[in-house]
Design a protein around this motif. Structure first.
Motif, PDB file in Angstrom:
ATOM      1  N   SER A  17      -0.813   5.011  -5.641  1.00  0.00           N
ATOM      2  CA  SER A  17       0.470   4.356  -5.911  1.00  0.00           C
ATOM      3  C   SER A  17       0.307   2.845  -5.883  1.00  0.00           C
ATOM      4  O   SER A  17       0.887   2.130  -6.697  1.00  0.00           O
ATOM      5  N   GLU A  41      -4.949  -2.736   3.374  1.00  0.00           N
ATOM      6  CA  GLU A  41      -5.328  -1.345   3.631  1.00  0.00           C
ATOM      7  C   GLU A  41      -5.862  -1.239   5.065  1.00  0.00           C
ATOM      8  O   GLU A  41      -6.699  -2.027   5.468  1.00  0.00           O
ATOM      9  N   LEU A  49      -5.803   8.823  -0.528  1.00  0.00           N
ATOM     10  CA  LEU A  49      -6.080  10.263  -0.605  1.00  0.00           C
ATOM     11  C   LEU A  49      -7.026  10.633  -1.752  1.00  0.00           C
ATOM     12  O   LEU A  49      -7.489  11.765  -1.825  1.00  0.00           O
ATOM     13  N   VAL A  85      -1.041  -2.751   8.989  1.00  0.00           N
ATOM     14  CA  VAL A  85       0.206  -3.508   9.058  1.00  0.00           C
ATOM     15  C   VAL A  85       1.224  -2.733   9.887  1.00  0.00           C
ATOM     16  O   VAL A  85       1.441  -1.542   9.654  1.00  0.00           O
ATOM     17  N   TRP A 408       4.016   8.279  -2.314  1.00  0.00           N
ATOM     18  CA  TRP A 408       4.447   9.287  -1.338  1.00  0.00           C
ATOM     19  C   TRP A 408       5.327   8.692  -0.240  1.00  0.00           C
ATOM     20  O   TRP A 408       6.174   9.383   0.307  1.00  0.00           O
ATOM     21  N   GLY A 415       3.691  15.867  -5.414  1.00  0.00           N
ATOM     22  CA  GLY A 415       3.282  15.328  -6.698  1.00  0.00           C
ATOM     23  C   GLY A 415       1.824  14.943  -6.703  1.00  0.00           C
ATOM     24  O   GLY A 415       1.268  14.493  -5.698  1.00  0.00           O
ATOM     25  N   ILE A 417      -1.622  13.027  -8.638  1.00  0.00           N
ATOM     26  CA  ILE A 417      -1.898  11.624  -8.917  1.00  0.00           C
ATOM     27  C   ILE A 417      -1.159  11.164 -10.184  1.00  0.00           C
ATOM     28  O   ILE A 417      -0.639  10.048 -10.239  1.00  0.00           O
ATOM     29  N   THR A 420       2.366  10.359  -9.354  1.00  0.00           N
ATOM     30  CA  THR A 420       2.359   9.122  -8.572  1.00  0.00           C
ATOM     31  C   THR A 420       2.198   7.926  -9.518  1.00  0.00           C
ATOM     32  O   THR A 420       2.815   6.881  -9.342  1.00  0.00           O
TER      33      THR A 420
END
Ligand code: FAD
Length: 508
Positions: A17, A41, A49, A85, A408, A415, A417, A420
């Motif tokens: 995403s 990240e 994923l 984060v 997600w 759903g 990829i 997404t």
């Protein structure tokens, strides 16, 4: 051309995403402007994923990372990996992971996008002995995210390696609770005997060795509802029916016939897709049961009520036997969008009958959920960030300017990829539309200390991020080392299984 302030966007997450959003924005924005997209990240490695969810024997699905890597070459892009984060899970993070609050990040940006996924397992927390209950049985009970994380070499789950090896060596009969694609992936990984093919993938070598040596003879996928409600997709079902030396044990032909007859009478588009899957199941496996090394089966209308141990290991599962009942239609309202009516659903309602069956290992695969980071507006009942078409809204439904959500975390853990991708493209288009629309519309009803600094963002990134984060070129070094090790082992890549190992490569 009207003057526009440069967009400086922080994307949280680096899964599909995040990358599809980035790709679309960088493609559409003129390369001459001073726009920037920074991806944060929590792991030192990107792709979410795709790297840590998609099964190793589906290498083609992972090809999307090639186009993500091309997008990352854009001079307006940077990765800040190894930066988690929010303060929600600080205690669980690796000591090398940099912990930064959303407020510290947002000062530096005009725009924020939350694309941090939904990778936590949903638990059968009310079931005695389950992975989510305080009485969890010590051995033989796992969640899907633990097993998937393990076979994909996710550093968060590698501490389970010895326990999983121990359990898989002893287990002959396995129960997977849940009848979706993730459950099917896990079943396929456990029953497959095509180790030559698997050995060439990115499966960690020590995981492959374990799978080659398990005692598993049979795997059941257990659903709380009926045959008509299995949530597999056709491609995955077909693959399962054609596994060499693996047979599906007979399905209840009578129940199947009944569902088929009802469905044909209904005949809508959704039914046609479902019918394809049911026909595949009904045709049976290509391998005959008498010639199979391993078998698998589907069980319906069962909900676990207790995992029963013998010593500290799983011994059997007690189930409630369910019947199907129809729910009343419900109305839902999201933000300022018009109310929608959902059609009645078939629900699993427990009867007073129970069923007991012996199993050596159980894997709960009943879905995933997202989590709230700091005080991002979050709908806890749906497990998603509050948003209206990807624009994040506060608890009163007012738009929070320049803050978006995708994937997600935004739509819930459903759903593939491709879906997404469509979601992220549409959110990217919304961002572009809003960019050219100077008036950002409604203001949030509450003051948010993490709202982006729309007019005067601080330069660069927080100093600690600049000093310690894993940048894209650092990831490239990890990537090259993994591919080189893979080549030496005759496979696509050999993943590094610990965060320490990743930082060791960077220290060289
Ligand atoms: P994710 O891919 O989960 O990415 C989210 C990223 O955010 C992660 O990298 C995570 O580490 C990061 N993150 C989380 N919290 C923070 C934080 N606080 N700070 C910074 N970063 C954070 N689809 C297919 O098409 N084919 C398949 O074969 C397939 N197999 C699947 C198998 C499994 C087991 C699962 C669970 C899903 C599978 N899917 C498959 C679906 C596909 O993986 C999803 O559609 C897609 O990954 C969702 O993308 P995302 O970016 O929203 O989330």
């Amino acid at each position: 051309v009207l003057y526009r302030q440069p967009m400086k966007l922080a994307v949280l997450g680096s899964g599909p995403s995040a990358f599809y959003l980035t790709q679309r924005l960088l493609n559409q924005l003129p390369a001459t402007t001073n726009d920037a997209v920074h991806m944060y990240e929590r792991l030192p490695v990107p792709f979410g994923l795709v790297r840590y969810g998609v099964a190793p024997d589906h290498p083609d699905v992972k090809n999307c990372t090639n186009s993500f890597s091309r997008a990352a070459q854009d001079s307006r892009f940077e990765l800040y990996g190894g930066v988690s984060v929010g303060s929600h899970n600080a205690a669980q993070e690796h000591k090398r992971t940099l912990q930064v609050s959303l407020a510290d990040i947002s000062k530096h940006y005009t725009h924020l996008a939350f694309s941090y996924g939904a990778a936590n397992a949903t638990h059968l927390s009310s079931v005695h002995g389950s992975a989510g209950s305080p009485n969890r049985i010590q051995r033989g009970v796992y969640s899907a995210s633990e097993i998937v994380g393990w076979y994909n070499g996710h550093p968060d789950y590698m501490h389970l390696h010895d326990a999983i090896v121990n359990d898989l060596m002893k287990a002959r009969k396995v129960a997977i609770i849940g009848q979706g694609n993730v459950g099917l992936d896990i079943a396929r990984m456990l029953v497959t005997t095509d180790y030559t093919k698997l050995a060439k993938t990115d499966i960690p070598s020590k995981v492959l060795t374990t799978l080659q040596n398990t005692s598993i003879k049979h795997v059941d996928l257990i659903g709380r509802r009926g045959i008509g409600q299995v949530a597999f997709t056709a491609k995955e079902t077909r693959e399962m029916m054609h596994l060499p030396h693996v047979a599906m044990q007979g399905i209840d032909k009578h129940a199947m016939h009944e569902v088929m007859t009802q469905g044909d009478a209904q005949g809508d588009k959704e039914w046609r897709a479902k019918k394809r899957i049911l026909s595949l199941l009904s045709d049976g496996s290509t391998c005959k049961e008498t010639e199979a090394t391993r078998t698998w089966g589907l069980k319906f209308l069962l909900s676990p009520i207790e995992f029963v141990s013998e010593g500290d290991s799983l011994n059997k599962i007690n189930f409630a036997v369910n019947k199907l009942t129809q729910s009343a239609p419900s109305t839902s309202v999201i933000g300022s969008e018009p109310a929608t009516q959902s059609p009645p659903r078939l629900l699993a309602t427990p009867t007073d009958q129970t069923h007991e069956e012996q199993y050596d290992l159980v894997i709960e695969s009943i879905g995933y959920r997202s989590e709230q980071i700091d005080d991002i507006p979050f709908d806890a009942s749906k497990g998603v960030i509050r948003n209206s078409g990807g624009r994040v809204v506060d608890d009163e439904g007012a738009n929070i300017p320049n803050v978006y959500s995708t994937g997600w975390a935004s739509r819930g853990p459903v759903g593939v990829i491709a879906s997404t991708m469509y979601d992220s493209y549409s959110v990217a288009d919304t961002i572009l539309q809003d960019l050219h629309n100077d008036d950002d519309g409604a203001t949030p009803s509450t003051r948010l200390d993490w709202a982006p600094s729309i007019k005067s963002p601080q330069q660069g990134v927080p100093q600690s991020v600049q000093d310690y984060a894993v940048k894209w070129r650092d990831w490239e070094r990890i990537n090259e080392a993994e591919i080189a090790q893979g080549q030496a082992n005759g496979k696509i890549r050999e993943k590094m299984l610990t965060i320490d190992e990743m930082y060791e490569v960077l220290a060289r």
